[in-house]
Enzyme design. Structure first.
Site, short mmCIF file in Angstrom:
data_model
loop_
_atom_site.label_atom_id
_atom_site.label_comp_id
_atom_site.label_asym_id
_atom_site.label_seq_id
_atom_site.Cartn_x
_atom_site.Cartn_y
_atom_site.Cartn_z
N LYS A 97 0.88 -1.26 -0.06
CA LYS A 97 0.05 -0.05 -0.04
C LYS A 97 0.87 1.32 0.04
CE LYS A 97 -3.11 2.69 3.09
NZ LYS A 97 -3.83 2.77 4.05
N GLY A 158 -7.97 8.95 9.55
CA GLY A 158 -8.13 9.20 10.73
C GLY A 158 -9.44 10.09 10.97
N ALA A 185 -9.44 5.29 3.73
CA ALA A 185 -9.52 6.38 4.58
C ALA A 185 -10.39 7.28 4.99
CB ALA A 185 -8.12 7.19 4.24
N GLY A 186 -10.69 7.67 5.93
CA GLY A 186 -11.73 8.70 6.19
C GLY A 186 -13.30 8.12 6.56
N ASN A 207 -9.56 1.60 9.29
CA ASN A 207 -8.79 1.21 10.55
C ASN A 207 -9.60 1.81 11.97
OD1 ASN A 207 -6.92 0.52 12.54
ND2 ASN A 207 -5.43 0.79 11.43
#
Lengths: 263, 65
Positions: A97, A158, A185-186, A207
């Site tokens: 990644k 995040g 992401a997000g 995550n």
């Protein structure tokens, strides 16, 4: 239809990060509950005394999932390439990644560095998963550089803001109908993941939303359901929104109906 | 000689990267290495000589997003 990424077939369309969990056991339970077959990992400086990495590696092996190492924190092409090379040996995989970060506050990708690093790594036999934006010209160049998968952001890493620019993500899907696209992401809630899937994205990667939940395993399961629901909805054909109300109950035969009411 | 390992100034008598890894207690450990920003594969550590001032990275698997 399964998800195809560089020849690997996965039934689950949820990719999960392994960072920020309160304990290794909670991480283990969350990965199991998510049904994820691919998890992201990283590499960091190792202390001989602490041997933190050795214990983490044992945990990952036990999970029996495919790993996708990242180059998180890299700010230059050189750092990202060297990190990817170290990750390939460490995790025994050609997958990476690729992150080349431009800015500390937004953690947005440096698209110029990203394309350059992607070209170098693809040439060295890596299967590159670039963390990018929804920019179409950058996407074109990443594909030309050898990438077979694109991972546009939903919102800054995040932030949990969901899809900040759904219209652009929709364009990207339309522009690259055959390329596996993963929103990375997000994503803050299962509804965000469902929305990405409803737009026709092939998978989502997240995550923090799971790791920082009160009950990470419970949230992992909720995300798995959100992803499945969104995928099923996309395949089933969503209705187009309409400007005006349209009665869903038949109008013909309405008691007390007078023509005047309809005018 | 003085080198920098993972950002910390370190004194070592090791001649090669492989010797350094062993001296630091990393034999058997799952690690990857870089010298002065360039990746050094495991198989090449025995031939990679260490010089005064070298910046060495020794990394291992870690949680990531």
């Amino acid at each position: 239809m399964k998800l195809h990424l560089y020849g690997f077939e996965a039934a689950s369309r949820l990719l999960l990060g392994t960072a920020q969990y309160p304990s290794p056991q909670v991480l283990h339970d969350a990965v199991k509950a998510s049904g994820a077959e691919i998890v992201t990992v990283s590499l960091r400086r190792e202390g001989a005394r602490e041997r933190t990495g050795q214990r983490f590696w044992e945990l990952i092996k036990e999970l029996g999932v495919r790993v996708l190492p990242n180059t998180a924190g890299c700010r230059t092409v050189k750092e990202a390439v060297t990190t990817a090379q170290m990750a390939r040996e460490l995790f025994d995989t050609t997958w990476v990644k690729l992150e080349v970060i431009a800015n500390d506050d937004t953690l947005q990708p440096d698209l110029f560095g990203l394309v350059e690093a992607a070209r170098i790594l693809s040439g060295e036999g890596f299967d590159v998963f670039p963390y990018t934006t929804e920019d179409l010209s950058a996407a074109d160049r990443l594909l030309e550089a050898g990438c077979e998968v694109l991972m546009p952001w939903g919102a800054p890493i995040g932030s949990g803001q969901g899809l900040a620019n759904p219209a652009a993500l929709k364009s990207m899907r339309a522009y690259f109908p055959e390329t596996p696209l993963i929103v990375d992401a997000g994503i803050g809630a299962p509804s965000h993941a469902a929305m990405a899937m409803e737009l026709g994205y092939d998978a989502v990667l997240l995550n923090t939303a799971v790791a920082k939940a009160g009950d990470p395993a419970g949230m992992a399961e909720a995300f798995a359901q959100g992803v499945s629901a969104g995928r099923k909805a996309f395949l089933s054909g969503l209705m187009e929104p309409r400007d005006m109300a349209v009665p869903s109950t038949p109008v013909a035969g309405t008691p007390f109906f007078k023509l005047d009411n309809a005018s | 000689m003085r080198i920098v390992v993972n950002g910390e100034v370190t004194q070592t008598a090791a001649a090669t990267l492989a010797e350094l890894c062993t001296a630091l207690g990393f034999s058997e450990a799952r690690i990857a290495t870089a010298v002065n920003g360039d990746f050094v594969p495991e198989a090449a550590r025995g031939q990679r000589m260490i010089a005064q001032g070298d910046r060495i990275e020794i990394v291992a698997p870690r949680q990531g997003g």
